[in-house]
Design an enzyme around this catalytic site. Sequence first.
Site, PDB file in Angstrom:
ATOM      1  N   ASP A  44       0.833  -1.202   0.000  1.00  0.00           N
ATOM      2  CA  ASP A  44       0.000   0.000   0.000  1.00  0.00           C
ATOM      3  C   ASP A  44       0.870   1.255   0.000  1.00  0.00           C
ATOM      4  OD1 ASP A  44      -2.722   0.891  -0.079  1.00  0.00           O
ATOM      5  OD2 ASP A  44      -2.486   1.644   1.957  1.00  0.00           O
ATOM      6  N   CYS A 134     -11.007   4.085  -3.681  1.00  0.00           N
ATOM      7  CA  CYS A 134      -9.984   4.070  -2.632  1.00  0.00           C
ATOM      8  C   CYS A 134     -10.294   5.100  -1.557  1.00  0.00           C
ATOM      9  CB  CYS A 134      -8.613   4.330  -3.246  1.00  0.00           C
ATOM     10  SG  CYS A 134      -7.275   4.334  -2.031  1.00  0.00           S
ATOM     11  N   TYR A 164      -8.379   5.934   9.293  1.00  0.00           N
ATOM     12  CA  TYR A 164      -9.398   6.046   8.247  1.00  0.00           C
ATOM     13  C   TYR A 164     -10.780   6.411   8.800  1.00  0.00           C
ATOM     14  CZ  TYR A 164      -5.629   4.412   5.420  1.00  0.00           C
ATOM     15  OH  TYR A 164      -4.398   4.322   4.801  1.00  0.00           O
ATOM     16  N   GLU A 207      -9.711  -3.149  -5.836  1.00  0.00           N
ATOM     17  CA  GLU A 207      -9.547  -2.985  -4.397  1.00  0.00           C
ATOM     18  C   GLU A 207      -9.683  -4.340  -3.694  1.00  0.00           C
ATOM     19  OE1 GLU A 207      -8.616  -0.773  -2.384  1.00  0.00           O
ATOM     20  OE2 GLU A 207      -8.828   1.170  -3.347  1.00  0.00           O
TER      21      GLU A 207
END
Length: 222
Positions: A44, A134, A164, A207
């Site tokens: 990532d 994303c 997040y 994803e």
Amino acid sequence: MTLFQRLKKAADDEWAAYTHHDFVRQLEAGTLPPEAFRNYLIQDYLFLIQFARAYALAAYKGRTLADVTQGLRGLSASVEETELHVRLCARWGISREDMEATPEHPATVAYTRYVLDAGNRGDLLDLHVALAPCVVGYAEIGARLQPVLDDHPDHPYAEWIAEYASEQSQQLAADAVAELDSLGARFLPEARFGEVAETFATATRMESAFWQMGLELADAER
């Protein structure tokens, strides 16, 4: 209904598979193998380098100062996000230089180059549609998982979830949704919706493949 909501509804199965992937479920439960998380983080990090390039492309393709500014915000946010990966990987003794020396996994290459290709061959809307799964998806996952931290403050993946679920991530997602609406009004005749929806669905499937990569790399280490 926002353009993002329309795109998400058109890719309902793909979105559910992505946001409720087994990787995410294990992460929420705290049972995700550390090696799966570690390998995911490294890839990532490499992914974010390419996403920063994609946002730089968005700034370049912008027709107004607002377009350019939005691209720069995405670029800056992608670069800042790498610091989370640096902090977490340092716990395994993995440096930024170690991550940058790691070869990109085919899933990383496929996803990021698909996004860049969408932007190069299309217009600004095509690029932001490819980017949206994303930035909006991670914020959605973070917000959904955040309550688990109330019951488990020592959760092994608390820092990732908190990142997040944070106000900053939620605002970036809200800005991305608003940007899609703005671009849709400028660049999206209704006859073209199916084409844009396929770009969104494809990026969403990628994803899921990215989560799966983390699990498979962990299996390969055992």
